[in-house]
Design an enzyme around this catalytic site. Structure first.
Site, PDB file in Angstrom:
ATOM      1  N   THR A  37      -0.062   0.421   6.645  1.00  0.00           N
ATOM      2  CA  THR A  37       0.344  -0.801   5.808  1.00  0.00           C
ATOM      3  C   THR A  37       0.154  -2.088   6.244  1.00  0.00           C
ATOM      4  OG1 THR A  37       2.508  -0.444   5.633  1.00  0.00           O
ATOM      5  CG2 THR A  37       1.266   0.675   4.021  1.00  0.00           C
ATOM      6  N   GLY A  38      -0.005  -3.092   5.588  1.00  0.00           N
ATOM      7  CA  GLY A  38       0.167  -4.359   6.153  1.00  0.00           C
ATOM      8  C   GLY A  38      -1.292  -5.009   6.207  1.00  0.00           C
ATOM      9  N   THR A  66       0.977  -1.102  -0.020  1.00  0.00           N
ATOM     10  CA  THR A  66       0.154   0.020   0.102  1.00  0.00           C
ATOM     11  C   THR A  66       0.826   1.148   0.075  1.00  0.00           C
ATOM     12  OG1 THR A  66      -1.668  -1.136   1.424  1.00  0.00           O
ATOM     13  CG2 THR A  66      -1.628   1.263   1.477  1.00  0.00           C
ATOM     14  N   GLY A 118      -4.620  -5.710   6.846  1.00  0.00           N
ATOM     15  CA  GLY A 118      -5.638  -4.779   7.099  1.00  0.00           C
ATOM     16  C   GLY A 118      -6.567  -5.093   8.178  1.00  0.00           C
ATOM     17  N   ARG A 156     -13.078  -8.604  -1.027  1.00  0.00           N
ATOM     18  CA  ARG A 156     -12.440  -8.104   0.363  1.00  0.00           C
ATOM     19  C   ARG A 156     -11.999  -6.960   0.344  1.00  0.00           C
ATOM     20  NH1 ARG A 156      -7.241  -6.311   1.649  1.00  0.00           N
ATOM     21  NH2 ARG A 156      -6.663  -6.939   3.815  1.00  0.00           N
ATOM     22  N   VAL A 157     -12.124  -6.314   1.518  1.00  0.00           N
ATOM     23  CA  VAL A 157     -11.655  -4.770   1.274  1.00  0.00           C
ATOM     24  C   VAL A 157     -10.831  -4.950   2.792  1.00  0.00           C
ATOM     25  CG1 VAL A 157     -12.502  -2.628   2.076  1.00  0.00           C
ATOM     26  CG2 VAL A 157     -13.959  -3.670   0.379  1.00  0.00           C
ATOM     27  N   GLY A 158      -9.652  -3.926   2.626  1.00  0.00           N
ATOM     28  CA  GLY A 158      -8.803  -3.789   3.691  1.00  0.00           C
ATOM     29  C   GLY A 158      -8.881  -2.754   4.581  1.00  0.00           C
ATOM     30  N   ASP A 159      -8.082  -2.325   5.319  1.00  0.00           N
ATOM     31  CA  ASP A 159      -8.009  -0.980   6.092  1.00  0.00           C
ATOM     32  C   ASP A 159      -7.943   0.247   5.121  1.00  0.00           C
ATOM     33  OD1 ASP A 159      -5.412  -1.878   5.467  1.00  0.00           O
ATOM     34  OD2 ASP A 159      -4.674  -0.621   6.973  1.00  0.00           O
TER      35      ASP A 159
HETATM   36  N1  ASP Z   1      -3.331  -2.691   4.344  1.00  0.00           N
HETATM   37  C1  ASP Z   1      -3.396  -3.246   3.028  1.00  0.00           C
HETATM   38  C2  ASP Z   1      -5.034  -4.177   3.204  1.00  0.00           C
HETATM   39  O1  ASP Z   1      -5.114  -4.920   3.876  1.00  0.00           O
HETATM   40  C3  ASP Z   1      -2.482  -4.035   2.421  1.00  0.00           C
HETATM   41  C4  ASP Z   1      -1.086  -3.723   2.662  1.00  0.00           C
HETATM   42  O2  ASP Z   1      -0.768  -2.592   3.086  1.00  0.00           O
HETATM   43  O3  ASP Z   1      -0.161  -4.389   2.291  1.00  0.00           O
HETATM   44  O4  ASP Z   1      -5.707  -3.987   2.041  1.00  0.00           O
END
Ligand code: ASP
Length: 315
Positions: free
Chosen positions: A224-225, A173, A227, A201-204
């Site tokens: 990031t990471g 991200t 979510g 699917r929806v992340g953060d």
């Molecule tokens: N945070 C993002 C999500 O979960 C993905 C990422 O940052 O690697 O969609």
């Protein structure tokens, strides 16, 4: 809300934000607004064909479709806009801005966001990364596993198959936190999310309060990471609230790391946070070691990498 005049501009970003930070700093040095610089920075990253976590070249879902999420927040007005699950339109940060400025809404998903993009005159385009999905399918074949798309969808919902086939599921991200010369703050987040995610699917990243939050009075935060973790404990807004309640920046970040740790993340799940206070202090945090973030102030010649803090145990 009064704003200062002539403070040094500051940009804080995830490690992949260098080109966007350089473009945005030029704008800030000319007196540009934080919200414009944050949008510009994210657009530069979205347009980069070598960037495989954001924009058209992002990673696909299980059906080979790139689904993009983004959000933008104005720290002076607390106005915000977000889109989720957008296909065929790469500049989702500008769509998020259009949601913020042109609709009485905050978040649009899939078909509605694509309709808005078409109304705004954006041109749909094929995404460029289907090859990434093929490479992943080949890994199944190498291991003697042959699955249909439906079977893949079923299995990935348990997140077990990808973790067996990869050291970790690729994702990424871009985060930008911006302070302009007037002291206004803005934040932008754009992503293709988790690779090979279950469709829809929806992340953060487009969830205001989870992956993005910005308030001129207390600061700006983005994540990031994995979510799912940030959504479960509202990481971005929590960090801002800890600042509001009087914690220092590092203490507030540590508290957020502790909350994520208490969720007992699955193997391969982790979370990164960047944060900035109104006076331009910044910090990066991560649940895993050796992660970095970028910062760039108006006095610096170029963006520089800083180490993200990991959790300092209290006992
Ligand atoms: N945070 C993002 C999500 O979960 C993905 C990422 O940052 O690697 O969609």
């Amino acid at each position: 809300m009064p704003t200062n005049s002539h403070v040094a501009p500051v940009i804080v970003a995830s490690e992949n934000g260098r080109a966007g930070a350089v473009a945005a700093m030029e704008l800030l040095r000319r007196g540009g607004a934080a919200i414009d610089a944050a949008e510009l920075a994210a657009r530069v990253t979205e347009d980069d064909p070598e960037e495989h976590s954001v924009g058209f070249s992002g990673l696909p879902n299980l059906l080979g479709q790139v689904e993009l999420d983004a959000s933008l927040m104005n720290g002076r007005t607390l106005e915000t806009g977000a889109v989720a699950g957008v296909q065929e339109y790469g500049n989702v940060i500008s769509l998020a801005r259009a949601v913020m400025e042109e609709l009485p809404h905050v978040l649009l998903t899939g078909r509605g966001a694509e309709r808005l993009a078409a109304e705004l005159g954006q041109k749909p385009a094929d995404q460029r990364t289907l090859a990434s999905l093929e490479r992943w399918r080949e890994r199944f074949v190498e291991k003697g596993v042959e699955l249909t798309s439906d079977e893949l969808c079923h299995l990935v919902s348990r997140l077990t198959i990808p973790l067996h086939l990869e050291d970790r599921v690729p994702h990424g991200t871009v985060n930008y936190l911006v302070r302009d010369v007037h002291g206004d703050l803005a934040s932008a987040v754009s992503t293709s999310g988790l690779a090979w995610k279950y469709p829809g699917r929806v992340g953060d990243s487009p969830i205001i309060g989870a992956g993005n939050y910005c308030d001129n009075r207390y600061g700006a935060v983005a994540c990031t990471g994995s979510g799912e973790l940030a959504i479960r404990v509202s990481t971005a807004r929590s960090l801002i609230l800890y600042l509001k309640m009087g914690m220092g920046l590092d203490e507030a970040g540590q508290e957020c790391l502790a909350e994520i740790e208490q969720l007992q993340p699955r193997v391969g799940q982790y979370m990164n946070i960047v944060a900035m206070t109104p006076d331009g202090q910044h910090s990066g945090f991560s649940t895993v070691a050796d992660k970095r973030y970028l910062y760039y102030t108006g006095e610096m010649a170029e963006p520089t990498l800083g180490e993200r803090m990991t959790r300092v145990s209290s006992n």
